[in-house]
Design an enzyme around this catalytic site. Structure first.
Site, PDB file in Angstrom:
ATOM      1  N   CYS A  66      35.001  37.121  82.027  1.00  0.00           N
ATOM      2  CA  CYS A  66      35.978  36.411  82.873  1.00  0.00           C
ATOM      3  C   CYS A  66      36.509  35.151  82.234  1.00  0.00           C
ATOM      4  O   CYS A  66      37.647  34.770  82.474  1.00  0.00           O
ATOM      5  CB  CYS A  66      35.353  36.079  84.219  1.00  0.00           C
ATOM      6  SG  CYS A  66      33.854  35.111  84.076  1.00  0.00           S
ATOM      7  N   ASN A 124      30.199  43.510  83.758  1.00  0.00           N
ATOM      8  CA  ASN A 124      30.214  42.910  82.412  1.00  0.00           C
ATOM      9  C   ASN A 124      28.950  42.150  82.026  1.00  0.00           C
ATOM     10  O   ASN A 124      28.555  42.160  80.864  1.00  0.00           O
ATOM     11  CB  ASN A 124      31.467  42.048  82.211  1.00  0.00           C
ATOM     12  CG  ASN A 124      31.486  40.845  83.103  1.00  0.00           C
ATOM     13  OD1 ASN A 124      31.159  40.935  84.280  1.00  0.00           O
ATOM     14  ND2 ASN A 124      31.852  39.707  82.559  1.00  0.00           N
ATOM     15  N   GLU A 128      34.072  34.875  92.686  1.00  0.00           N
ATOM     16  CA  GLU A 128      34.144  34.595  91.242  1.00  0.00           C
ATOM     17  C   GLU A 128      35.028  35.674  90.639  1.00  0.00           C
ATOM     18  O   GLU A 128      34.590  36.808  90.463  1.00  0.00           O
ATOM     19  CB  GLU A 128      32.743  34.645  90.620  1.00  0.00           C
ATOM     20  CG  GLU A 128      31.788  33.590  91.136  1.00  0.00           C
ATOM     21  CD  GLU A 128      32.149  32.201  90.672  1.00  0.00           C
ATOM     22  OE1 GLU A 128      32.874  32.058  89.671  1.00  0.00           O
ATOM     23  OE2 GLU A 128      31.724  31.243  91.337  1.00  0.00           O
TER      24      GLU A 128
END
Ligand code: NAP
Length: 479
Positions: A287, A157, A253
């Site tokens: 996210c 992303n 993460e």
């Protein structure tokens, strides 16, 4: 200048550019056109990269801080100077619009500059040993040492800045890195590695191994000579990595279904704008993007009306056009997954207020209300341009609803009341709480990471750099 589309692409193993027997296609999600072919490394090539990185770790450790700093600074400068060229490349294999790609380029240059500054902050400290009887007449300190080999695994992303968040602090702290970038959007990683070499990084310090995550990523994760895995990606992959890594440091993460709370005294105009960009930026594939908007009763109707009016303005289309606000998702398959989740929620009683239409990899900006508690759209990360609106009676219920999630990355809270703001800060189980911003707010220098299913540890250059070092205590007995 880097010619990414026409030159023959290679792996970087042990400081040498190397071909592979197998290749894979990199496509543009907008129209499925083939952009280039990249080498799909074999497991033996991953092993060779890790073997080469042992030598690289010696080279990295021996690089004086002023050289690490100069290399990172020069890389930051090159990335900034070539922002337009790199943005053009970055907006091809991922789903970013050209304007979003430019913004990522600016952030990546900052991340590299912050890493350069961090190189000179590898301090230890002195320790007063005479804290218990019998430990007098001792003097000492602790120092910080590079771990050796860092395995870096990155998602699609933010294909350049998230790679910079791993390579920057690893180089700043004198480590070697073996990088396995996303297979769907690997071009940002290629650009960054080539730019680092151009800026003077000894090639043994970084290895670039492209190909399958479940095969090569797994090999990197399980290899005993890799001291740390720094991973950014989905929860499922994160779970597999934590199960298989063995004794090594882990930085995870992962994702979230981030909430943003709008309380009765909020500045609604500000809340609407922040939530709009936080929810639909990068087609919702972010996210910390806003997935759940939790509205206090008094403002719910007005917020909904103003928000829907702005959602209708979003221009969806060709990601290379300057006019476009939102491009496609990363693939038609991902857009179909999102479509399925929305249909399921609607079949269970959710009301569709906007969007809900798919065309290939494009999915319209979508807003729902009355999403039933516990359905997958409520519980799981949607990772697409879909926002659910919830209505609550008071701030306490808002905080309970925000916490009712397997994730805890970041939350936003809109209120003008400082006491209420702090009550929310205390109550929210998150890695970060943004007051009068959406959950989507981040600067690259802040500690960034989550609790629960959102991960382990913190990124943000200083925090990643700390994690990539080990302390060694030294004590001199003068008795
Ligand atoms: P993903 O499917 O988990 O893939 C991430 C990386 O892991 C890719 O390089 C992938 O390689 C590799 N991989 C896949 N299986 C593996 C395995 N078994 N062992 C080791 N590595 C493996 O994630 P994604 O779809 O690219 O990214 C979306 C996710 O990333 C979302 O959940 C999002 O929330 C999360 N994310 C989190 C943050 C954060 O900072 N918290 C930031 C951005 C994104 P292949 O591409 O070859 O499969």
């Amino acid at each position: 200048m880097i010619d990414i589309f026409t030159s023959e692409r290679k792996l970087l193993i042990g400081g040498e550019w190397t071909l592979s027997d197998e290749t894979f296609e990199v496509t543009d999600p907008q129209d499925g056109s083939i952009l280039t072919r990249l080498p799909a490394a074999s497991v033996a090539q991953m092993d060779a990269a890790i073997e080469g990185a042992k030598q690289g770790a010696q080279v990295a450790r021996a690089l004086p801080v002023h050289q690490r700093k100069a290399i990172l600074q020069r890389t930051a400068q090159l990335v900034a100077e070539r922002a337009e060229q790199y943005a053009g490349i970055l907006s091809r294999d991922c789903s970013k619009t050209i304007r979003e790609a430019r913004a990522e380029l600016r952030r990546a240059a900052d991340t590299l500059q912050l890493s350069a500054e961090e190189a000179s902050r590898g301090h230890g400290e002195t320790i007063p040993f005479d804290q218990r009887p019998g430990a007098e007449r001792r003097i000492g300190y602790y120092d910080r040492f590079p771990l050796g080999i860092i395995g870096a695994i990155t998602p699609f992303n933010d294909p350049l800045n998230l790679v910079a968040h791993k390579l920057g602090p690893a180089i700043a702290t004198g480590n070697a890195v073996v990088l396995k970038p996303s297979s769907v959007a690997p071009l940002g990683a290629l650009l960054l590695v080539e730019t680092l070499l151009e800026a003077g990084l000894p090639p043994q310090v970084v290895s670039l191994v492209t190909g399958s995550g479940s095969v090569l990523g797994d090999r990197l994760v399980t290899h005993p000579d890799v001291a740390m895995i720094s991973f950014t990606g989905g929860l499922e992959t994160g779970l597999s990595i934590t199960r298989r890594a063995g004794i090594k440091k882990l930085a995870m993460e992962l994702g979230s279904n981030s909430p943003t709370i709008v309380l009765r005294d909020a500045d609604l105009e500000r809340a609407v704008e922040a939530i709009l960009s936080g929810a639909f930026g990068n087609a919702g594939q972010n996210c910390l993007g806003v997935q759940r908007v939790i509205l206090e009763d008094e403002v719910a109707d007005e917020f909904t009306e103003r928000f829907l009016a702005r959602v209708r303005d979003i221009k969806v289309g060709d990601k290379r056009s300057e006019e476009t606000d939102m491009g496609p998702m990363i693939s038609g398959r991902e857009a179909m997954r999102v479509e399925g989740r929305v249909s399921e929620a609607v079949s269970l009683g959710a009301r569709l207020l906007a969007g809900g239409r798919r065309q290939g990899a494009f999915y319209d900006p979508t807003v729902l209300r009355d999403v039933p508690q516990g359905c997958s759209l409520d519980r799981e990360e949607i990772y697409g341009p879909v926002v659910s609106l919830y209505r609550v009676r008071d701030p306490e219920e808002a905080v309970r609803k925000a916490n009712d999630s397997p994730y805890g990355l970041q939350a936003g809270v809109f209120t003008r009341d400082i006491d209420l703001a702090f009550r929310c800060v205390q109550g929210l189980e998150m890695g970060g709480v943004m007051i009068n911003d959406s959950s989507d707010f981040r600067v690259d220098a802040m500690p960034f990471g989550g609790v629960k299913g959102s991960g382990l540890g913190r990124e943000g250059i200083r925090y990643a750099a700390e994690a990539m070092t080990e302390t060694k205590v030294v004590c001199l007995n003068l008795a």
